[in-house]
Design a protein around this motif. Structure first.
Motif: not given
Length: 142
Positions: A110-124
């Protein structure tokens, strides 16, 4: 009333000049890293300097993960493989759902929903799939 309007104008001027300064620093910023993925080059063109640095740190974190097939065709498992780096209490498997209609990725963290930046999991997942640009759904307006 006049005092309020004057103070409001000063506030707007300060905010506008701070944003112009950040925009100028972004244009002057050049990423110097050992490797630069195509997605990072795209991030340099759409994000400010600070956000781009945060994005790059997430790209660095994504190097510690492997991608595996998930339970369904639109889901991917991202598995942490480097035990020396991972905290002993942290999760090691994350499910990332891919919405093919709009290209949006939804991760369990839920990092994108909370922080607005893609998380390392989605980037991978994006790097694994060979995506060269950040999906438009994940580029937030200022």
């Amino acid at each position: 009333m006049n005092l309020f309007v004057e103070q409001y104008r000063k506030l707007l001027f300060i905010r506008a000049s701070a944003e112009e300064k950040a925009e100028h620093q972004t244009k002057q910023f050049q990423h110097r890293g050992k490797r630069v993925y195509a997605i990072e080059k795209h991030a340099l063109s759409v994000y400010t300097k600070k956000v781009c640095q945060l994005f790059s740190s997430e790209v660095d974190k994504s190097a510690d993960y492997n991608v595996a097939q998930g339970d369904s065709h639109d889901e991917v498992k991202v598995v942490h493989y480097n035990e020396e780096v991972r905290k002993h209490w942290a999760r090691s498997v994350f499910n990332v759902k891919i919405n093919e209609a709009d290209g949006k990725l939804i991760c369990e963290c839920g990092m994108f929903e909370h922080f607005g930046i893609l998380c390392c999991h989605a980037i991978k997942v994006l790097i694994h799939c060979g995506v060269k640009e950040i999906p438009q759904a994940h580029i937030m307006k200022r």
